[in-house]
Every structure is written in C-alpha cells, then in structure tokens.
Write a protein that holds these residues in place. Structure first.
Motif, short mmCIF file in Angstrom:
data_model
loop_
_atom_site.label_atom_id
_atom_site.label_comp_id
_atom_site.label_asym_id
_atom_site.label_seq_id
_atom_site.Cartn_x
_atom_site.Cartn_y
_atom_site.Cartn_z
N GLU A 22 0.83 -1.20 0.00
CA GLU A 22 0.00 0.00 0.00
C GLU A 22 0.87 1.26 0.00
N ASP A 23 2.03 1.19 0.67
CA ASP A 23 2.92 2.35 0.70
C ASP A 23 3.42 2.69 -0.70
N ILE A 24 3.73 1.66 -1.48
CA ILE A 24 4.22 1.89 -2.84
C ILE A 24 3.14 2.56 -3.68
N LYS A 25 1.89 2.13 -3.53
CA LYS A 25 0.78 2.74 -4.27
C LYS A 25 0.65 4.22 -3.94
N ILE A 26 0.79 4.54 -2.67
CA ILE A 26 0.68 5.94 -2.26
C ILE A 26 1.81 6.76 -2.87
N TYR A 27 3.04 6.23 -2.83
CA TYR A 27 4.17 6.96 -3.39
C TYR A 27 4.03 7.14 -4.91
N VAL A 28 3.57 6.10 -5.58
CA VAL A 28 3.41 6.22 -7.04
C VAL A 28 2.30 7.20 -7.37
N GLU A 29 1.25 7.25 -6.56
CA GLU A 29 0.20 8.25 -6.76
C GLU A 29 0.76 9.66 -6.61
N TYR A 30 1.57 9.87 -5.57
CA TYR A 30 2.20 11.18 -5.39
C TYR A 30 3.11 11.53 -6.57
N ALA A 70 2.51 10.14 -19.73
CA ALA A 70 3.31 9.34 -18.79
C ALA A 70 2.67 9.35 -17.41
N ALA A 71 2.17 10.50 -16.97
CA ALA A 71 1.52 10.59 -15.66
C ALA A 71 0.25 9.75 -15.62
N ASP A 72 -0.53 9.77 -16.70
CA ASP A 72 -1.75 8.95 -16.75
C ASP A 72 -1.43 7.46 -16.68
N ILE A 73 -0.40 7.06 -17.37
CA ILE A 73 0.00 5.64 -17.33
C ILE A 73 0.42 5.25 -15.92
N MET A 74 1.20 6.10 -15.27
CA MET A 74 1.62 5.79 -13.88
C MET A 74 0.41 5.71 -12.96
N ALA A 75 -0.52 6.63 -13.10
CA ALA A 75 -1.70 6.64 -12.22
C ALA A 75 -2.56 5.41 -12.45
N THR A 76 -2.65 4.93 -13.68
CA THR A 76 -3.47 3.76 -13.98
C THR A 76 -2.81 2.47 -13.49
N VAL A 77 -1.51 2.41 -13.55
CA VAL A 77 -0.80 1.21 -13.10
C VAL A 77 -0.98 1.01 -11.60
#
Length: 116
Positions: A2-10, A66-73
């Motif tokens: 879950e921490d990784i998801k939060i960091y990738v969202e940021y 690139a930001a949209d791809i990161m957010a979707t992943v």
C-alpha cells in the motif's frame, strides 16, 4: 504494498504538475519570443509563435500521458480504468500527431527534405 501505491500516486501527481507547468511556461516563453520578434518587425513572427507554442504543448502532452499511465498502473486494473486510459492515450496521441504535423509540416514517418 500500500505504501508503494501511495508513493506512485504522489509521483504521478507531481509528473502531472510538471506536464501542466511545461505547457504553461512554454506558452509564456512563446509569447515572450513573439513579442520580441514583433518589435523587431520580423515577418515570420506568427509562424515562430505557432511553432514554439506547438512544441511546448507537444512536450507537455507527452509528460501528461506518462503521468496517466503511472496513475493507472497504481490502481486496481478494471476494464473501465483501462478503457479510460486507452481513450485518453488515443486522444492525446492524436493531438500530438496533429501538433507535430502543424509544427514540422510533415508526418513523423516522412523523410525530412532538409536532410535528404
């Protein structure tokens, strides 16, 4: 995990901000160069404005994709989220292609007549 998801969202939000900032600063720079060329009474002022503004929008769109791809992943991949990403990427790719044709006057796969 879950921490990784939060960091990738940021990170994706930061990259989105960079994309918007790229378009904004590029527009300011383009207008600044346009004003200088108008005062110097150059005939190609409008063409320079369109080309420099198109380049900054093109770069900003690539960063936003690139930001949209990161957010979707990061999110749980559902058919709806993947479809939305696909539509967004298609629209932005079409816009990028259109802008590149406007800026360069040719399609990306065509040879540059200056380099032939």
């Amino acid at each position: 995990m879950e921490d990784i998801k939060i960091y990738v969202e940021y990170i994706s939000k930061i990259v989105e901000g960079i994309g918007v900032l790229t378009i904004f600063l590029g527009a300011l720079y383009s207008l600044f160069i346009f004003m200088i060329s108008v005062f110097k009474k150059k005939d190609s002022s409008y063409i320079l404005l369109r080309q420099s503004l198109g380049k900054s929008i093109l770069l900003g769109l690539e960063i936003l994709i690139a930001a949209d791809i990161m957010a979707t992943v990061v999110t749980d991949p559902t058919m709806k989220s993947v479809t939305i990403l696909g539509v967004i990427v298609l629209i932005r790719t079409f816009l990028s292609l259109s802008l590149q044709v406007e800026v360069e006057g040719r399609f990306p796969w065509q040879k540059d007549p200056k380099k032939v």
